[in-house]
Design an enzyme around this catalytic site. Structure first.
Site, mmCIF file in Angstrom:
data_model
loop_
_atom_site.group_PDB
_atom_site.id
_atom_site.type_symbol
_atom_site.label_atom_id
_atom_site.label_comp_id
_atom_site.label_asym_id
_atom_site.label_seq_id
_atom_site.Cartn_x
_atom_site.Cartn_y
_atom_site.Cartn_z
ATOM 1 N N LYS A 152 0.920 -1.110 -0.042
ATOM 2 C CA LYS A 152 0.111 0.002 0.325
ATOM 3 C C LYS A 152 0.755 1.031 0.158
ATOM 4 O O LYS A 152 1.829 1.404 0.768
ATOM 5 C CB LYS A 152 -0.904 -0.032 1.187
ATOM 6 C CG LYS A 152 -1.913 0.990 1.398
ATOM 7 C CD LYS A 152 -2.467 0.799 2.611
ATOM 8 C CE LYS A 152 -4.034 2.084 2.487
ATOM 9 N NZ LYS A 152 -4.875 1.671 3.735
ATOM 10 N N SER A 199 -9.543 1.643 2.481
ATOM 11 C CA SER A 199 -8.684 2.227 1.720
ATOM 12 C C SER A 199 -7.636 1.542 0.959
ATOM 13 O O SER A 199 -7.132 2.095 0.062
ATOM 14 C CB SER A 199 -8.069 3.455 2.662
ATOM 15 O OG SER A 199 -7.372 2.825 3.496
ATOM 16 N N SER A 206 -9.917 -0.425 6.712
ATOM 17 C CA SER A 206 -9.551 -0.322 5.632
ATOM 18 C C SER A 206 -8.566 -1.537 5.233
ATOM 19 O O SER A 206 -8.225 -1.582 3.802
ATOM 20 C CB SER A 206 -8.335 1.038 5.560
ATOM 21 O OG SER A 206 -8.975 2.127 5.521
#
Lengths: 474, 485
Positions: free
Chosen positions: B78, B153, B177
């Site tokens: 990420k 996210s 997330s």
């Protein structure tokens, strides 16, 4: 109308740790800009602080030295504001749970002892520095200082005059230096002071409107700025005016305060507990361990100086106000000099010749001063010559024996030699001899002075006195 | 079978047995990425050259013997986990060109185990969002159904794993997330206990809630990843000194003696029937494996969203203050004063959702409002934690849905931030309490969208969580089919 002055001081002391409060960067002063930085103190994305336990230890020390309460659980908080010298956009400080609270110290002003309360002390990180280009409208940021540990020491509004404020500041400074946890250098900014000051009509309980004074980078400036502000506020009040709450900067060149732009004052710091640092837990064992490392503090040392060395309160107070000065005194005495004479010499000759420099940079080592005083004691040189020798030692750092030998300053204690000079002087000054015999005995000073001139200061003064008395009475 | 289809565990076994080289595996994944990425759009930054260099180095280590557990296995990261020398954008214009001078601790751990970093994946800007539509650069497509969101996210992480672009990814979970996109993309996603995994190098959104965790295609892989990233880190004061068990050793069949709680508050109105059915299928599987299932209550669940949306923005408002244009990141060069520079830099660098949360957070911390908002929220947070402590005296784990609905269409809720906040209702409690939670694939809806099942456990019960998740996965026997792309 009579007014009472009310002053509270906020002191920022840089703690003398080798590394910064939340990272491993060095804290050395005066290095090339931005060379003592790392991702943590630069506030890069994703970094986290790790508390330097030495900072906690030093704070506990200061708390114990000031008879304070050490909060067993205390916590860091974030103080949020934007400024280019603050890379994270917040200062990691302490807010509602500081490490130290409710302390006190004693100060002495005009021979009277007074207790001054300490509200709190908290740990925080220092900010960086801005350097403004003088030719162009440009500013540069140096983050070497960012993350240097600070202990903020907040007094109660117990101070009633600039003199008391000065004495308090000196005392806090002395304690920090005794504990060896702060350099205490006001010029370099390792010891800084802001003041809150207000006036109120004598007898009134309620505090008047206060102003905050900043930028006072010497002890003298603090006292001057406070004295100026007392006069300024009193003049306004006597004129029937009102004080405006403001932050004022002391301008030492013009000896006056100036108002900071009010825009910079309206801050809401939005304090909240710092989620990156767990609460600090201090157990009794830790506190007791720190307590055993406490050195003798100024008050204890002063008491010992009056009892062990039989020094007057005044001497003991002055000598122990600085750890280095007190050490200097004790080393001199250990070298064999008499205590009271050593004290006199340090307070007059030494401090005058130092011209405000630190005792640590004094070219004359205490052992050398001791040797000089012993020479006076033993009659090798007289007191007046000793002052000349001392000045030479301050210049060259040479041992007193060497200076005395090189300059041929050994005291003349040969009675015959002095008697010859005494008789010459009596012969050369018949008028004065007449007056002396007529009862003007003060003229003895004149005769001895003449002798000292003749002997280039080397004559043994006691012997000179005795011989003059004998010869003139004969 | 193509190498890119292998799980971490399968790949590691083949690599160790010299039946596959890391270069072959990584090249296969790079080819797969090239093939499907135009549609999936999971990667912000693919590093083929660097990945192949790392693959070759891994092959050398494998040949020499004594290589790490992930040696030669490609992993996507990420884009808010700092990677030295590789841009870390946080999905934001603000950090578009930011290249960290250091590795996050989890990256160092992955490298030490020989993992290959194949690229950085898309996310909502600074991890604020639940669809990855708040990414400043691109929005990944749900690999299972084009035109649908992949969640967020950590949307890029979930999409890259579901699309078989790489076998595993590291994401971060502040209010769901990791678990929410895992649920929406049909992969496994674990949010560890707060303090289990170092946050050093994770760009902070809300420091007291953030935790890094793995997204993988099966539970065993999740355990493998947890073995590598877990543990105390002296660089993170909030990481906890506690031994890390071998999480793969905990995986065994049968749940005899385990009690699973069914929290009634997690089955309220707004829950999609197909999501509920998936969860109940999971309950049946656990019962069949020998677990006892009991009804339990977490009475303060209703407050979780409100508390979360005060605490997280409050911390974010402070954490994001460092993006001021002074020493790194975006700086507006037209500004004519310091204040103007701050305003223009931050106005241009942040998009709406980040600005919204900074505003909410600043307000919640402001003098005069602090007590009513931030302080009150902190107090209620304690009650939420107490709920969990209480409930875990009655059961060992909790089972529930992860998200009330399956994935929705891209653009469907972008104008309704509140509706999006509501989708976090079942995931924020674990972050507020600091407990671990995992999303395990629970099958597809009639329209072909994945639905996850959530298990939550007490602090540091990741082993128990993985053990139950493993049984859930076995019992449901779903994860043999992956989306056709």
């Amino acid at each position: 109308m009579e007014f009472e002055t009310v002053i509270g001081l906020e002191i920022h002391a840089q703690l003398k740790t080798k590394t910064k409060i939340f990272c491993g960067c060095a804290t050395t002063f005066g290095e090339a800009p931005n060379t003592q930085t790392c991702p943590v103190c630069l506030g890069m994305p994703g970094v986290l602080p790790v508390l330097n336990s030495q900072v906690v230890e030093f704070s506990i020390k200061m708390g114990l030295a000031t008879d304070s309460r050490i909060n067993r659980v205390n916590q860091f908080a974030r103080k949020n504001y934007f400024y280019p010298d603050l890379p994270k956009g917040y200062q990691t400080s302490q807010f509602d749970l500081p490490i130290v609270e409710q302390g006190q110290i004693e100060i002495e002003v005009d021979g009277k002892t007074k207790t001054i309360g300490i509200t709190r002390m908290h740990m925080e990180e220092d900010a960086g520095k801005l350097i403004h280009d003088e030719r162009e409208p440009l500013s540069y940021v140096d983050l070497n200082r960012t993350g240097t540990p600070l202990l903020e020491i907040v007094s109660e509004p117990d101070l009633r005059s600039p003199e008391e404020a000065y004495a308090y500041l000196r005392k806090i400074h002395a304690i920090l230096r005794y504990l060896d946890i702060c350099d205490g250098n006001m010029q370099e900014g390792s010891f800084r002071c802001d003041a809150n000051i207000s006036l109120r009509p004598m007898g009134q309980e309620e505090l008047g409107t206060r102003t905050e004074l900043k930028n006072m980078n010497s002890f003298r400036n603090v006292q001057n700025a406070l004295e100026y502000e007392v006069r300024r506020q009193r003049d306004i009040l006597l004129d029937g005016g009102t004080i405006t709450q403001a932050t004022l900067l002391w301008d030492p060149d013009r000896n006056r305060t100036e108002s900071m732009r009010s825009k910079e004052e309206a801050h809401d710091y939005r304090y909240f507990p710092c989620p990156d640092l767990v609460p600090i837990e201090i157990d009794d064992e830790w506190i007791e361990r720190v307590r055993t490392t406490l050195p003798e503090l100024p008050d204890q040392r002063k008491a010992r100086f009056t009892s062990d060395y039989e020094l007057p309160e005044y001497d003991a107070g002055l000598l122990t106000a600085s750890r280095e000065l007190a050490d200097y005194f004790e080393t001199t005495v250990q070298a064999g000099a008499q205590a009271k004479k050593t004290s006199n010499w340090i307070m007059s000759e030494l401090l005058r010749e130092l011209k405000g420099e630190e005792i640590s940079s004094c070219p004359v080592k205490p052992e050398q001063l001791g040797a000089l005083l012993i020479m006076v004691d033993q009659g090798t040189i007289n007191g007046k010559i000793a002052k000349t020798v001392f000045q030479e030692m301050m210049q060259s750092g040479k041992d007193p024996e060497v200076v005395v030998k090189e300059k041929n300053l050994v005291q003349v204690s040969d009675e015959g030699e002095i008697l010859v000079m005494v008789r010459e002087i009596i012969a050369d000054n018949p008028g004065q001899v007449e007056e002396f015999k007529g009862g003007k005995t003060k003229l003895m000073g004149f005769f001895v002075g003449q002798l000292m001139q003749k002997s280039k200061g080397k004559a043994n003064p006691k012997m000179a006195n005795d011989l003059f008395s004998k010869e003139l009475e004969a | 079978m193509n190498p890119y289809e292998l799980t971490v565990g399968q790949a590691a076994d083949l690599l160790a047995a010299k039946k596959l080289s890391s270069r072959e595996l990584v090249q296969s994944c790079l080819d797969r990425i090239e093939q499907v990425e135009p549609q999936v759009k999971a990667f912000l930054n693919i590093q083929p050259d660097q990945a192949l260099v790392q693959a070759d180095a891994a092959d050398v280590r494998l040949a020499e013997g004594g290589a790490g557990s992930l040696c030669g296995v490609p992993v996507s990261i990420k884009d808010l986990i700092c990677t030295q020398g590789t841009a870390t954008t946080c999905g934001s214009r603000m950090l578009e060109n930011f290249v960290p001078p250091y590795d996050a601790t989890v990256i160092s751990s992955l490298k030490a185990e020989g993992a290959v970093l194949i690229g950085k994946v898309a996310m909502d800007e600074f991890a604020m969002g639940s669809t990855t539509e708040n990414c400043a650069f691109q929005t990944p497509d749900n690999p299972w159904k084009s035109g649908y969101v992949c969640g967020g996210s950590s949307g890029g992480s979930a999409a890259s794993v579901a699309a078989l672009e790489c076998p595993a990814s590291l994401g971060s979970d502040t209010g769901g997330s990791i678990r929410q996109p895992a649920s929406l993309c049909g992969v496994v996603g674990l949010k560890p206990t707060y303090g289990r995994v170092s946050r050093y190098g994770l760009v902070a959104f809300a420091s007291s809630l953030d935790q890094i965790g793995p997204l993988t295609r099966d539970v065993h892989d999740c355990a493998l990843m947890m073995n590598v990233i877990s543990g105390y880190d002296r660089l993170d004061s909030t990481s906890v000194q506690r031994d890390v068990p071998d999480y793969t050793a905990a995986l065994r069949e049968g749940l005899a003696g385990m009690t699973i709680g069914l929290p009634r508050e997690y089955f309220g109105s707004g829950l999609d029937p197909e999501v509920e059915q998936a969860t109940m299928r999971g309950v049946d599987v656990l019962k069949a494996a020998g677990a006892k299932v009991v009804d339990v209550s977490l009475p303060h669940t209703d407050y979780c969203l409100a508390v979360y949306y005060l605490i997280a923005p409050a911390e974010a408002s402070s954490n994001l203050a460092r993006y001021d244009g002074v020493s790194y990141g975006l700086r507006d060069l037209e500004a004519d004063s310091l204040l103007d520079m701050y305003k223009k830099t931050r106005s241009k660098g942040f998009a709406d959702e980040v600005k919204r949360r900074i505003l909410i957070g600043t307000y919640a911390l402001s003098s005069g409002y602090y007590d009513a908002y931030y302080k009150k929220a902190s107090q209620v947070r304690t009650l939420i934690l107490e709920d969990f402590k209480q409930v875990f005296t009655q059961c060992d784990l909790l089972i529930s849905p992860v998200v009330p609905t399956p994935a929705w269409k891209i653009g469907e809720k972008t104008d309704d931030p509140l509706a999006l906040y509501l989708s976090d209702v079942l995931t924020t409690p674990a972050n507020l309490a600091g407990i671990p939670g995992i999303s395990v694939p629970g099958g597809l809806t009639a329209s072909g969208l994945p639905v996850g099942i959530q298990l939550q456990g007490p602090h540091f019960a990741e082993d128990r969580l993985l053990y139950a998740a493993y049984n859930l996965e076995k019992g449901l026997a779903l994860n043999t089919v992956w989306p056709k792309l």
